[in-house]
Structure formats: structure tokens, C-alpha cells
Scaffold this motif. Sequence first.
Motif: not given
Length: 479
Positions: A371-375
Motif C-alpha cells: 500500500g501507500v503511507d500518508t505521504s
Amino acid sequence: MADRMLKFVNVDQQTPNKRKVDKRVDDFKEIYDQFIHDKAKEQSSRCSQCGVPFCQIHCPLQNNIPDWLKLTAEGRLKEASELAHSTNNMPEVCGRICPQDRLCEGNCVIEQSGHGTVTIGSVEKYITDTAWEKGWIKTIKVEKEKDQSVGIIGAGPAGLACAEELRKLSYAVTIYDRYDRAGGLLIYGIPNFKLEKFVVERRTNLLKESGIKFQQNVEIGKELSLEELKKKHDAVLIATGVYKHKEVDLPGYNLKNIFPAMQFLTASNRKGLGDKVEDFDNGILNAEDKNIVVIGGGDTAMDCVRTAVRQNAKSVKCLYRRDRKNMPGSAREVYNAEEEGVEFIWLSNPKKFIGKEKISSVLVEKMELKGVDTSGRAKPTPVANSDFEIKADMAIKALGFDPEDLPKLFNNSKLAVSDLGTIKVNFKSMETNVSGVFAAGDIVRGASLVVWAIKDGRDAAVSIQKYLEIKKTEKIKAA
Ligand SMILES: Cc1cc2nc3c(=O)[nH]c(=O)nc-3n(C[C@H](O)[C@H](O)[C@H](O)COP(=O)(O)OP(=O)(O)OC[C@H]3O[C@@H](n4cnc5c(N)ncnc54)[C@H](O)[C@@H]3O)c2cc1C
Ligand code: SF4
């Protein structure tokens, strides 16, 4: 004594053998110079002079690249150098160290069409190096110095660019810097193999000869306060960069031989500049014969691994928690490091520093991207039961930099900063919330690039001039 005597030996007194060697060196230099000249001309002629100059649009300084390439192709190097200098205070520095693959060259139309970019950076370096060699680069001549002065905190590229632009307008300019040498990260951060120190010193000397005053070893906030500086000068620029290294908070963090990147790089740069560096000479900060582990995936990490290779390390490994595709550092730097023998351990995260008094190994866990992080970047997640150990005689932490607490350091709680600690400015004017105090470079953007620092310094100079003009008019009206 022998050295002094050699200086007085003229060519006629040299032995025939020495003369032969000198001649060979001269012949080689001539052939080499001709080769570089031909190469620059050939590359410049490849520019298609396309209607929309994407290279120029993607250069932070909007350098007029197609025009100086054309001038170079026609052999009009003096004009090419003047044009390059009209938008950039240090073209020879940018030509050497800009990540061109992400800026001008990465957007060259010829590159986009699959034929390989015009090597814009090398041509920029060639034009400017030639201009220095031929004596075309002159000091700024000020007929009559203005009675207004500007104080600049920080002699890095942002401070230097701003100082030069203001000096061209005849202002009195003083730069204050806590280091003993001018240049900021150009002198003590970026290694010599990427940017030779004489290139930086040549520039700072020119500025000194142009009448800009340099006060080295003066830390604002300690030796002098921001308030004192404001009283002394009509305007102030803060260009202090970012120096607080991001920590790796792991068990074993306090073992010996674990260093922040800047400590390692500064020692190496000081050594290269001929300074006596005790911790290098006694081996503590010297990578020779050691197993080196560098933690981080940015350009600073690349500089550390490549410096360690040059210091004859036994092995150099770089740990990065994402993969090659998601690395923040320049792809070209990774390629160079790999060519030099650095081993990249992708998708790996340090878990613990191991050792008795000194570090002897690093416990590492494998990561995967999920997945992806907050950035918005690919998110690294630990893989269960994947720990492994690697040998380490020295670990270098290269995870980036944060700003120091400037409101505290400057004892001015009113100076507005962002949540990250960078100074807040009005981006149209580079002015802070304190009237007459401007800011530029990394301290505004966070850790960034030399070319952006130069751009900010130039923009700040334009606004400072406007501010000083208004201040002068108001003073005349009030008199
Ligand atoms: C290891 C490393 C490698 C890099 N490689 C590249 C590269 O290849 N290409 C690239 O484009 N960019 C590179 N960068 C980034 C680049 O060096 C910076 O973006 C740039 O130098 C920022 O310029 P600046 O003028 O804002 O700050 P700096 O260059 O950091 O200069 C700030 C100056 O302010 C002085 N100062 C700080 N606080 C005070 C105070 N209180 N009082 C007095 N003086 C003070 C410091 O001593 C320093 O001289 C690299 C950075 C690092 C750390
Ligand atoms: S300053 Fe940097 S981005 Fe601009 S032309 Fe030069 S190398 Fe390219």
C-alpha cells in the motif's frame, strides 16, 4: 626547503628527463582540452532548438539553455558564459552537482524521444570553467557604495547568491557564518569527488574581492543576536540551512563508532582541505579497512558510501527500507555507487546495533512494500521472522536533516516557523513575519538542492532591494 628550491628552478635548469615529462604532460593537457572542447561542441550541436524548451522550464533557475547551447555550438563561449551567469550565480557548481536526470536533462526532448539527452550539465560546467580559465569572470566593481547595508546569516549557496545580487546593486553586504570557511554544505557536506573545493573557494574569493564582507566563526544566536543584527543592518537574510540529523532510535544506539553522516563527511572534507582532523588521523572517522554500513537512501547516503569506498573500506553496504524504484536518491548516484563496489541491501531495515563497547554488527529485518503511507509513497512493512545480521565496524546514519529550533536559537519567539521547523515566508517576497527579515534556501524549503537555494537567494535579493528602496523613501519623507 626542497619545495621552495623547486619553485626557483626554471625550465632551462631542469634535467632533460624532467623536461620530457613536462612536455608529455603539456601535450596530454592540450589533447584532453581539445577533446573536452569537441565533446561540448558536439553535445551542444545535438540540441534540436525545439519550440517549447522543456529543459529550461524544468530548470529551477529557468536557465536559457537552448541559447547557450547554440552559442557553444558556434564557438561563442564568452557570450555563452555571460548568458549562463545572467540567471545563475554558480553555473559551474550546478553543472557539476545538479541532479540533471530529474531536472533539465530528464526533460530534454531528445531524451524523451529515446536518443539520449544533450549533456546540459557538462556543457554548463565546460562553459563556466573555460570562462574562469580565460579570465572572463570579473569581480563586481562598485563605484559608490550605498549607505544601506544587509546582514546575511549563512554563507551557503542561498546566502552567497543573495549577497552577490545585492552587491551588484552597490549595497554594503556582510555575511556571518558559524563555520571557519564560506560555502556551507558546498564546502563541508558535498564530497570533493563530486565538487572540487577549489571551485567553491574560487567563487567565495571573488565575492570577497568584490567587497562583500565575510565574518566567519560567528554564530548568530550566540556571538551576536538577531536583534543586534537588525540594528546593525537595514535588512537581514536568514540562510542557515538545515543541520539537525534525523535519529535512528534503536537499541544499541549509544555504542561507539555510530556516526551521523555530516560528522563523517565533514571530517573527510576537512582532511581533503588540508586541516588537521584528530578523529580522522586516529582512525575513528576513517573508513579504511573497516566494514561500513550506511543507513538511508538519499543523496547524503550515496555521498557517505562513495566516500567510504575512497577511504579504502573493506566493505560498504547500504541499507534502505524501500526498493530501488522508490529510492529518494538520484538513480545516477546509485549506479555510480554500485559501479564502485557498494552493495545495496534493498527492502531492509536496521533493528538493533550489536556490540560490546563498539558496534560489531547490525541486526536487520527484511521489508516488503504494501500500500501507500500518508505521504503517498510505497509503505514498507516488516516481513515476519526475516532477521539477519551484517558485520559492521562503523555505522553511518544518513536519514536526512531537520531545521534547528531557530526561534529559540535566535531568542525570538515571534519568528514564525512551520510544524517542521522551517521558517515561514511569504513566497512572493521571501520575507518572514518579522519586518525587514527575509529567509532563503533549505531553512525555508527543508533539505533541498543547491539550485533551489540559489534561486531563493536571488529572489530574496530582489525583494530586499524593493524593501530598502521603500525604507529609504520613507526616511527622506520623514526628514
Ligand atoms: C551530504 C550532502 C550532499 C548533497 N549533495 C547535493 C548535490 O549533489 N546536489 C545538490 O543540488 N544538492 C546537494 N545537497 C543539498 C545542498 O547542499 C543544499 O540544498 C544547499 O547547500 C542549501 O543551501 P543553503 O544556503 O540553504 O544552506 P547551507 O549550504 O547549509 O549553508 C548554510 C550556512 O549557514 C551557516 N549557519 C547555520 N546556522 C548559523 C548561525 N546560527 N549563525 C551563523 N551561521 C550559521 C552554516 O554554517 C552554513 O555555512 C547535499 C546536501 C548534503 C548534506
Ligand atoms: S542549473 Fe541545474 S537544472 Fe538548471 S540547467 Fe544547470 S544543471 Fe540543469
